[in-house]
Design a protein around this motif. Structure first.
Motif, PDB file in Angstrom:
ATOM      1  N   PRO A 307      -7.238  49.234 -90.541  1.00 60.64           N
ATOM      2  CA  PRO A 307      -8.326  49.062 -91.512  1.00 60.64           C
ATOM      3  C   PRO A 307      -9.716  49.218 -90.914  1.00 60.64           C
ATOM      4  N   TRP A 308      -9.880  48.833 -89.626  1.00 62.49           N
ATOM      5  CA  TRP A 308     -11.203  48.896 -89.001  1.00 62.49           C
ATOM      6  C   TRP A 308     -11.093  49.414 -87.576  1.00 62.49           C
ATOM      7  N   ALA A 309     -12.129  50.119 -87.152  1.00 64.61           N
ATOM      8  CA  ALA A 309     -12.248  50.536 -85.750  1.00 64.61           C
ATOM      9  C   ALA A 309     -13.703  50.395 -85.334  1.00 64.61           C
ATOM     10  N   ALA A 310     -13.904  49.957 -84.091  1.00 64.50           N
ATOM     11  CA  ALA A 310     -15.264  49.809 -83.567  1.00 64.50           C
ATOM     12  C   ALA A 310     -15.346  50.458 -82.195  1.00 64.50           C
ATOM     13  N   MET A 311     -16.459  51.128 -81.944  1.00 59.27           N
ATOM     14  CA  MET A 311     -16.776  51.708 -80.646  1.00 59.27           C
ATOM     15  C   MET A 311     -18.067  51.075 -80.150  1.00 59.27           C
ATOM     16  N   HIS A 334      -9.238  41.498 -72.378  1.00 56.00           N
ATOM     17  CA  HIS A 334      -9.270  42.105 -73.714  1.00 56.00           C
ATOM     18  C   HIS A 334      -8.156  43.147 -73.832  1.00 56.00           C
ATOM     19  N   PRO A 335      -6.905  42.682 -73.924  1.00 57.37           N
ATOM     20  CA  PRO A 335      -5.776  43.616 -73.911  1.00 57.37           C
ATOM     21  C   PRO A 335      -5.706  44.546 -75.112  1.00 57.37           C
ATOM     22  N   HIS A 336      -6.430  44.224 -76.195  1.00 56.67           N
ATOM     23  CA  HIS A 336      -6.432  45.120 -77.354  1.00 56.67           C
ATOM     24  C   HIS A 336      -7.464  46.243 -77.226  1.00 56.67           C
ATOM     25  N   ALA A 337      -8.330  46.131 -76.254  1.00 60.06           N
ATOM     26  CA  ALA A 337      -9.403  47.122 -76.111  1.00 60.06           C
ATOM     27  C   ALA A 337      -8.914  48.353 -75.362  1.00 60.06           C
ATOM     28  N   LYS A 338      -9.391  49.510 -75.780  1.00 58.41           N
ATOM     29  CA  LYS A 338      -9.127  50.763 -75.089  1.00 58.41           C
ATOM     30  C   LYS A 338     -10.404  51.148 -74.357  1.00 58.41           C
ATOM     31  N   ILE A 339     -10.309  51.253 -73.042  1.00 57.27           N
ATOM     32  CA  ILE A 339     -11.493  51.448 -72.203  1.00 57.27           C
ATOM     33  C   ILE A 339     -11.547  52.896 -71.727  1.00 57.27           C
ATOM     34  N   HIS A 340     -12.694  53.519 -71.918  1.00 57.49           N
ATOM     35  CA  HIS A 340     -12.892  54.908 -71.516  1.00 57.49           C
ATOM     36  C   HIS A 340     -14.113  54.971 -70.603  1.00 57.49           C
ATOM     37  N   LYS A 351     -25.176  56.505 -70.402  1.00 58.20           N
ATOM     38  CA  LYS A 351     -23.859  56.291 -70.991  1.00 58.20           C
ATOM     39  C   LYS A 351     -22.814  56.476 -69.900  1.00 58.20           C
ATOM     40  N   VAL A 352     -22.151  55.395 -69.513  1.00 57.43           N
ATOM     41  CA  VAL A 352     -21.162  55.479 -68.441  1.00 57.43           C
ATOM     42  C   VAL A 352     -19.748  55.198 -68.941  1.00 57.43           C
ATOM     43  N   GLY A 353     -19.605  54.899 -70.216  1.00 56.68           N
ATOM     44  CA  GLY A 353     -18.292  54.661 -70.789  1.00 56.68           C
ATOM     45  C   GLY A 353     -18.412  54.072 -72.173  1.00 56.68           C
ATOM     46  N   HIS A 354     -17.263  53.843 -72.799  1.00 56.28           N
ATOM     47  CA  HIS A 354     -17.263  53.162 -74.093  1.00 56.28           C
ATOM     48  C   HIS A 354     -15.950  52.430 -74.273  1.00 56.28           C
ATOM     49  N   VAL A 355     -15.945  51.526 -75.228  1.00 60.21           N
ATOM     50  CA  VAL A 355     -14.761  50.723 -75.543  1.00 60.21           C
ATOM     51  C   VAL A 355     -14.444  50.895 -77.018  1.00 60.21           C
ATOM     52  N   ASN A 356     -13.167  51.114 -77.328  1.00 62.01           N
ATOM     53  CA  ASN A 356     -12.697  51.174 -78.705  1.00 62.01           C
ATOM     54  C   ASN A 356     -11.747  50.019 -78.985  1.00 62.01           C
ATOM     55  N   VAL A 357     -11.863  49.446 -80.158  1.00 54.15           N
ATOM     56  CA  VAL A 357     -10.908  48.445 -80.632  1.00 54.15           C
ATOM     57  C   VAL A 357     -10.617  48.735 -82.093  1.00 54.15           C
ATOM     58  N   ALA A 358      -9.347  48.699 -82.474  1.00 54.11           N
ATOM     59  CA  ALA A 358      -8.949  48.885 -83.868  1.00 54.11           C
ATOM     60  C   ALA A 358      -8.096  47.703 -84.300  1.00 54.11           C
ATOM     61  N   GLY A 359      -8.244  47.309 -85.558  1.00 52.82           N
ATOM     62  CA  GLY A 359      -7.479  46.166 -86.057  1.00 52.82           C
ATOM     63  C   GLY A 359      -7.726  45.927 -87.518  1.00 52.82           C
ATOM     64  N   ASP A 360      -7.239  44.781 -88.010  1.00 51.38           N
ATOM     65  CA  ASP A 360      -7.319  44.526 -89.455  1.00 51.38           C
ATOM     66  C   ASP A 360      -8.412  43.546 -89.859  1.00 51.38           C
ATOM     67  N   ASP A 361      -9.174  43.038 -88.886  1.00 50.20           N
ATOM     68  CA  ASP A 361     -10.276  42.125 -89.194  1.00 50.20           C
ATOM     69  C   ASP A 361     -11.564  42.678 -88.575  1.00 50.20           C
ATOM     70  N   LEU A 362     -12.551  42.961 -89.406  1.00 49.24           N
ATOM     71  CA  LEU A 362     -13.776  43.601 -88.933  1.00 49.24           C
ATOM     72  C   LEU A 362     -14.483  42.768 -87.885  1.00 49.24           C
ATOM     73  N   VAL A 365     -12.618  42.811 -84.542  1.00 49.75           N
ATOM     74  CA  VAL A 365     -12.667  44.124 -83.908  1.00 49.75           C
ATOM     75  C   VAL A 365     -14.009  44.337 -83.214  1.00 49.75           C
ATOM     76  N   VAL A 366     -15.091  44.039 -83.908  1.00 50.72           N
ATOM     77  CA  VAL A 366     -16.423  44.224 -83.340  1.00 50.72           C
ATOM     78  C   VAL A 366     -16.634  43.280 -82.165  1.00 50.72           C
ATOM     79  N   TYR A 367     -16.206  42.020 -82.322  1.00 48.76           N
ATOM     80  CA  TYR A 367     -16.367  41.047 -81.236  1.00 48.76           C
ATOM     81  C   TYR A 367     -15.635  41.506 -79.983  1.00 48.76           C
ATOM     82  N   GLU A 368     -14.371  41.939 -80.136  1.00 42.20           N
ATOM     83  CA  GLU A 368     -13.583  42.341 -78.975  1.00 42.20           C
ATOM     84  C   GLU A 368     -14.189  43.554 -78.273  1.00 42.20           C
ATOM     85  N   ALA A 369     -14.664  44.515 -79.066  1.00 44.85           N
ATOM     86  CA  ALA A 369     -15.266  45.704 -78.460  1.00 44.85           C
ATOM     87  C   ALA A 369     -16.533  45.342 -77.685  1.00 44.85           C
ATOM     88  N   ARG A 370     -17.371  44.510 -78.271  1.00 40.48           N
ATOM     89  CA  ARG A 370     -18.593  44.090 -77.585  1.00 40.48           C
ATOM     90  C   ARG A 370     -18.275  43.290 -76.326  1.00 40.48           C
TER      91      ARG A 370
END
Length: 378
Positions: A307-311, A334-340, A351-362, A365-370
């Motif tokens: 439902p939601w994704a945050a970068m 943050h095991p749900h985070a995808k680190i690039h 810009k040295v990287g970014h983090v993506n998190v996807a899930g069902d609670d906005l 998702v935003v908190y985990e990515a930050r």
């Protein structure tokens, strides 16, 4: 024999094409500006993309040429096309992304909604525009600006005096772009993929957050977006892609005004920061999609997988130690985070990287990515 895609530019966007190229069985070759760049794993050549002979030699070993950035000069692009290279996107489309004055004129021809604007050649013309638009305006250098560079909010023409001086000293002359200062409620981004045969696909509309002129966060789908807004943004993105003949990924950066209108801000004809969320939040990420599109292969499903994704971008990186030393703690916390990460040395604002998190609670998702991104900052 594997299809061969040549990417001009060795930055992080080329780097992030490597994994999907491997998965698709595509041979990726990169013309990097210098050794050790982000896409060094696929850098088969190092050279100056301003040099026609260098670029032509690189292109003759691949099936398709595409780009990590939009800075390759028009005379080089034209030489590629005249030599028979499949350049995607082509020179005519890239001309619109390379020059903001060309962009504004072309959008006006298409009757696309955009801020009020003018081309100004001196301080008198600029001051007149400022006075006619509430005493403030945005001035931009037509070419070369990105991530907040070449953009100023001004209240007087004197604040752009150095730019006018530079124009006067340039034998080619030139003009500055001035735009109304849009009172927007938020910024949005619409990603569109288009292949040469004409097939298009749109991604969920994303909301973006800019800090210091740099994209800091993106959330998809844009929270609170109405069906009407989503449909209007998608239709606008497809219209622009088709009218300009874009091949590959197109990012249409938009302002949403307080009364629900959308205005085109800028265009990017390549994978874009605002679409990074799709790597881990959509059926087909933008980097795989770009390869499919420029090779004229069937486009992939663009639907969101959650439902939601945050970068969240990692800007600057740690002031002490390396990025690599922070990866383990970020993963553990943050095991749900995808680190690039981009293989770049930390530097303020970079810009040295970014983090993506996807899930069902906005909010989650935003908190985990930050939180995961913050592990890389001091």
């Amino acid at each position: 024999m594997a299809l061969r895609v040549g990417v001009i530019g060795g930055g992080q966007l080329a780097r992030m094409m490597i994994a999907p190229a491997v998965e698709l069985g595509v041979e990726l070759r990169v013309l990097a500006e210098e050794p050790g760049m982000a896409a060094a794993l696929a850098a088969t050549a190092v050279g100056d993309y301003h040099d026609v002979d260098t670029v032509l030699a690189f292109a003759r070993d691949v099936d398709v040429i595409t780009f990590d950035h939009e800075h390759v000069p028009q005379h080089v692009l034209t030489a590629l096309e005249q030599d028979g290279a499949a350049v995607r996107p082509g020179s005519a489309a890239l001309a619109v992304a390379q020059d903001k004055l060309v962009l504004r004129a072309r959008m006006a021809e298409l009757r696309v909604p955009q801020p009020e604007w003018a081309a100004v050649s001196d301080a008198t013309e600029l001051q007149r525009f400022i006075d006619e638009h509430g005493g403030r305006a945005v001035v931009k250098t037509p070419r070369g600006g990105y991530d907040g560079k070449g953009v100023r909010v001004v209240t007087a023409a004197t604040e752009a005096a150095d730019w006018f001086t530079a124009l006067n000293e340039d034998a080619r002359g030139g003009m500055l772009l001035v735009e109304e200062l849009v009172q927007f409620r938020r910024e949005l981004a619409q990603q569109v993929a288009r292949r040469p045969s004409g097939e298009t696909r749109v991604y969920p509309l994303a909301e973006t957050v800019q800090r210091g002129g740099v994209c800091a966060e993106a959330i998809a789908p844009a929270p609170g977006a109405t069906e009407q807004l989503v449909r209007a943004a998608a239709d606008l993105g497809v219209l622009i892609a088709e009218a300009l003949g874009v091949t590959g990924m197109l990012a249409v950066e938009l302002f949403e005004t307080g009364d629900g209108r959308i205005l085109v801000n800028e265009l990017a004809m390549r994978p874009h920061n605002s679409g990074h969320w799709s790597q881990d939040g959509a059926v087909t990420g933008q980097f795989e999609q770009h390869l499919r599109a420029v090779l004229d292969l069937p486009l992939g499903d663009t639907a969101a997988t959650q439902p939601w994704a945050a970068m969240v971008n990692i800007l600057g990186g740690p002031t002490e130690g390396s990025m690599d030393a922070r990866i383990g703690p970020a993963m553990a916390g943050h095991p749900h985070a995808k680190i690039h990460t981009y293989g770049k040395a930390p530097r303020p604002g970079r810009k040295v990287g970014h983090v993506n998190v996807a899930g069902d609670d906005l909010d989650d998702v935003v908190y985990e990515a930050r939180a995961a991104a913050s592990v890389f900052l001091d």
